[in-house]
Structures are given as C-alpha cells and as structure tokens.
Design an enzyme around this catalytic site. Structure first.
Site, PDB file in Angstrom:
ATOM      1  N   HIS A  92      17.068  37.095  66.274  1.00 51.86           N
ATOM      2  CA  HIS A  92      16.484  35.968  66.976  1.00 51.86           C
ATOM      3  C   HIS A  92      17.226  34.704  66.575  1.00 51.86           C
ATOM      4  O   HIS A  92      17.712  34.586  65.447  1.00 51.86           O
ATOM      5  CB  HIS A  92      15.001  35.811  66.624  1.00 51.86           C
ATOM      6  CG  HIS A  92      14.151  36.889  67.217  1.00 51.86           C
ATOM      7  ND1 HIS A  92      12.864  37.139  66.810  1.00 51.86           N
ATOM      8  CD2 HIS A  92      14.405  37.793  68.204  1.00 51.86           C
ATOM      9  CE1 HIS A  92      12.356  38.135  67.501  1.00 51.86           C
ATOM     10  NE2 HIS A  92      13.279  38.549  68.347  1.00 51.86           N
ATOM     11  N   LYS A 100      22.347  40.118  73.030  1.00 54.67           N
ATOM     12  CA  LYS A 100      21.662  39.444  74.133  1.00 54.67           C
ATOM     13  C   LYS A 100      22.095  37.993  74.270  1.00 54.67           C
ATOM     14  O   LYS A 100      22.432  37.533  75.362  1.00 54.67           O
ATOM     15  CB  LYS A 100      20.148  39.519  73.912  1.00 54.67           C
ATOM     16  CG  LYS A 100      19.314  38.848  75.009  1.00 54.67           C
ATOM     17  CD  LYS A 100      17.836  38.980  74.719  1.00 54.67           C
ATOM     18  CE  LYS A 100      17.000  38.284  75.793  1.00 54.67           C
ATOM     19  NZ  LYS A 100      15.543  38.398  75.533  1.00 54.67           N
ATOM     20  N   HIS A 153      11.134  48.353  73.158  1.00 54.40           N
ATOM     21  CA  HIS A 153      10.968  47.034  72.554  1.00 54.40           C
ATOM     22  C   HIS A 153       9.809  47.028  71.571  1.00 54.40           C
ATOM     23  O   HIS A 153       9.764  46.199  70.653  1.00 54.40           O
ATOM     24  CB  HIS A 153      10.730  45.988  73.643  1.00 54.40           C
ATOM     25  CG  HIS A 153      10.961  44.581  73.183  1.00 54.40           C
ATOM     26  ND1 HIS A 153      10.036  43.869  72.447  1.00 54.40           N
ATOM     27  CD2 HIS A 153      12.018  43.748  73.360  1.00 54.40           C
ATOM     28  CE1 HIS A 153      10.508  42.669  72.190  1.00 54.40           C
ATOM     29  NE2 HIS A 153      11.704  42.565  72.727  1.00 54.40           N
TER      30      HIS A 153
END
Length: 409
Positions: free
Chosen positions: A373, A276, A346
């Site tokens: 993350h 992402k 998710h």
C-alpha cells in the site's frame, strides 16, 4: 420612393386560387405569398444580404404557417439584418446545430471520449469501461442525442446495475458517464451533466466488500483446505497455500515468472512494472516489491519448481503454457471448499492484515508496506519499504509459524 404595399388579409390568403403560372401576393417588408400552378401557397422573404446581393428565405407553406406566423418570421429576420447578421446564414447555422444535436448521440460521444482517453489507461481498464457502457448504458439511452439525455435516463440504467448487486460497478459507471457529459460540455454539444449528482442517490457500498473470513475462522478454513486438496491439482493447491502465506494480489501471484524468484537466496522481488501502482499511466510508483519469503513459503516454491520450473511461469495455463493460470481456478477451489461468497483471492490480504495486527501485534506500518500500500506521504514510499524490510521478514516468518500452530488435525 418605394411603392406602398397593402398588407394581406387572412381572407385574401385563404381565397387565393391557382393559376396557369405562379404568381405572388405581397404583404410588405419583403414578405410575399407565392401561389404555384399546383395550388401550393408558399411564404417567401426577399431581402438584400449584407454584401448587397438579393436573397430569399423560405418560411414554409400556408396554412401550416399562418399569415401572423409568417410576419413574425419576417420581423425576426429583419431584426437580424439590422444587427448586421444575415438571416439566411443564421438559419443555416441553426439547421447545422440541430443536425449536430441529432447526430451526436450519447453512444457516439462516449466512444469519441473513450478514444481520446484510451492512451491514459491500461488496456484492461479501457476494455472494461467500454464493455460496461455497451452492456449497461448504450441499450438504455445510447441512441438519444446527448443534449437530450435526462437524469431519469441515466438513473434507470444505473438502478439495473445496482439490482444485480454490482454496487461498485454502478459507482464507477456513474463516474465514467459523468466524465462523458463533461467532455460533451467542453465540446459545446450539451450544457448540462445529468450524471453529476447521481452519486448522492446511489446505494451505499459496504466497506470491506471483498469477501474474507475472520481470524477466528482460520483454523476451520485450513482444515477445509487440507481435506479438499485431493480435489485440486498440485499447482492450484500450492497457489492457495502461497496466497495464504504471502498475501500478494491474485494477479501478482499467478502471473509471476520464475525469473523473479531466487530459490538459492530465498528472495522474490516483483518489479514495479507488475505492481498495481506501477501500472498507473500518471505518476507510477517505481518501487520494486520485496515479497519476503518465510521458510514455509520457500519450501512450497521449491516444490512448485519441480513441476513448472522448466517453463516461464510459476502457474502456467494447462492449455496455453505461455499464459498464466486463470484466477477462476482459485475461486473454483474456494467454492469446492465450501467458501463460495465467503472468501476471495483479495480476502487473503484482508485476513492477513487484520490477524497480523490484532492477534500477532504487528505494527500497522509494517503490514501496510508488505501489502504494497502507498503511505499517506507518498514521498516516503521507497524509503519506508526499505526501512521496514527486516521487520517484514520477521513478520512473514511469524505469520507462517502462526498458521502452522492453529491447524486442526
């Protein structure tokens, strides 16, 4: 000395009759009334341009434009001349501005802004933004000149989106709408941004808006998964289990090519270009992601390889093998399990994060890096992901063993 002209009166203007030929009635200061053979009464102003050439301005017809109004327009024109401005050119500029305002509708400027920005977005992002505009904004005020769009117009459209329960879409749509108005301001097409303050009146979005079950519900979920496997094709069944075991993003799983998997070494490394944060146009994170496979996850991949290993993708589309499986396949599987609205792709990530920290005592930093993350200090990104690799491998095995231990017979 110029001949002094007696000013016109309302009576004289009103009483003027048509003649065989057009004639003029002067009022002074270059203003006169032209009476045509058809009886029309037209106000004109004769003046000399700044270059000395004679020109005329048309002020409209009587009685639509009264004698007093015609004099006001004459005086305004002469004021411009005194300031070194040609009133004819000023009039043309105003007309052009009015034309531009009427032609520069919100839809036209929004599409222009979209075209300017498209190179900075991922293709899917660009498509989604334009689709939302076409669906929710253009039908409401797309044809309105952008300078005339009111706060109420934008709010009306956004409230409809909120009414569908799409609170996150409403928030993003408002933000993108505001960016269009800011673009129009920079282009001098409007002076205000009616979407700028709408964030304060939007319905608040609940945190954790991706549906996910809690840790206490996991045993029941596992039972539903295993008892409903007969209703799933083998690839979907394996995909569901892998989502639970490795909790990558849905797209990162279903779009995986076999070239990323090393079954001999038991490794799965996702290149940064598929992540992402790696897809960002500005300052992408160029760190490859180590998924860290447990014994159980590796066994599932080997089982899957017997089914789809001859192709390019782990989870090919049945009709178009060069394309990946649709994420709707997983959502439909969850629906058949009875978890529609309670669990999403998710949601596996949210479930793993909370359970690993609360039930298994794993440090937040380790879980966070496994979820790919970004650390708050971005400079530590690559270093931290490598630094926690051994802990992450141990954590993933502990997670898989925990899942096995809570299964209900």
């Amino acid at each position: 000395m110029p001949r002094r002209v007696a000013p016109l009166t309302d009576l004289k203007v009103r009483s003027a009759k048509k003649r065989e030929k057009a004639y003029k009635l002067a009022d002074g200061g270059g203003l006169y009334l032209e009476v045509t053979p058809a009886g029309a009464k037209l106000w004109r102003l004769k003046y000399r341009q700044l270059n000395g050439k004679e020109n005329k301005l048309h002020f409209g017809a009587y009685p639509d434009v009264s004698l007093a109004a015609a004099r006001e327009r004459r005086d305004a024109a002469r004021t411009l001349l005194g300031a070194g401005i040609d009133p004819g050119q000023a009039r043309d500029a105003e007309a052009e501005k009015a034309r531009a305002i009427s032609e520069n509708t919100f839809e036209k400027i929004a599409r222009e802004w979209h075209g300017k920005m498209i190179k900075s977005w991922q293709p899917q992002t660009a498509e989604n933004i334009l689709h939302r505009f076409e669906l929710d904004l253009f039908p409401v005020f797309g044809g309105v000149p952008i300078a005339e769009v009111k706060v109420a117009d934008v709010l009306k459209a956004i409230r409809v989106v909120e009414g569908r329960g799409a609170l996150e879409v409403a928030k993003r749509l408002t933000s993108d709408c505001s960016r269009v108005f800011n673009y129009a301001i920079r282009c001098e097409l409007t002076e205000r941004n009616p979407a700028a303050l709408l964030g304060e009146v939007l319905e608040p979005r609940e945190k954790g808006h991706f549906a996910a079950i809690e840790a206490d519900e996991l045993p029941k979920f596992l039972k539903a998964l295993y008892t409903n496997e007969a209703c799933m094709g083998m690839p979907v069944r394996i995909a569901m289990r892998l989502m639970l075991l490795v909790f990558v993003r849905t797209s990162e799983l279903i779009e995986t090519p076999w070239s990323e998997i090393d079954l001999e070494k038991g490794e799965w490394i996702i290149p940064w270009t598929r992540m992402k944060r790696g897809k960002r146009k500005i300052k992408p994170d160029k760190t490859d992601h180590h998924v860290c496979l447990s014994v159980q996850a590796l066994a599932l991949l080997r089982e899957l390889h017997r089914l789809t290993g001859g192709g390019m993708l782990l989870f090919p589309n049945m009709r178009h093998p060069q394309r990946p499986m649709s994420n709707m396949a997983l959502l439909k599987a969850l629906e058949r399990m009875g978890y529609k609205g309670d669990m999403t792709g998710h949601g596996f990530r949210a479930l793993a994060m909370s359970t690993l920290k609360e039930r298994l005592g794993i440090r937040h930093e380790v879980v966070d890096r496994q979820l790919a993350h970004a650390p708050k200090d971005k400079l530590e990104s690559a270093y931290d992901r490598a630094r926690y690799l051994d802990e992450r491998k141990a954590m993933m095995q502990k997670w898989a063993d925990y899942i096995d231990s809570i299964q209900i017979d």
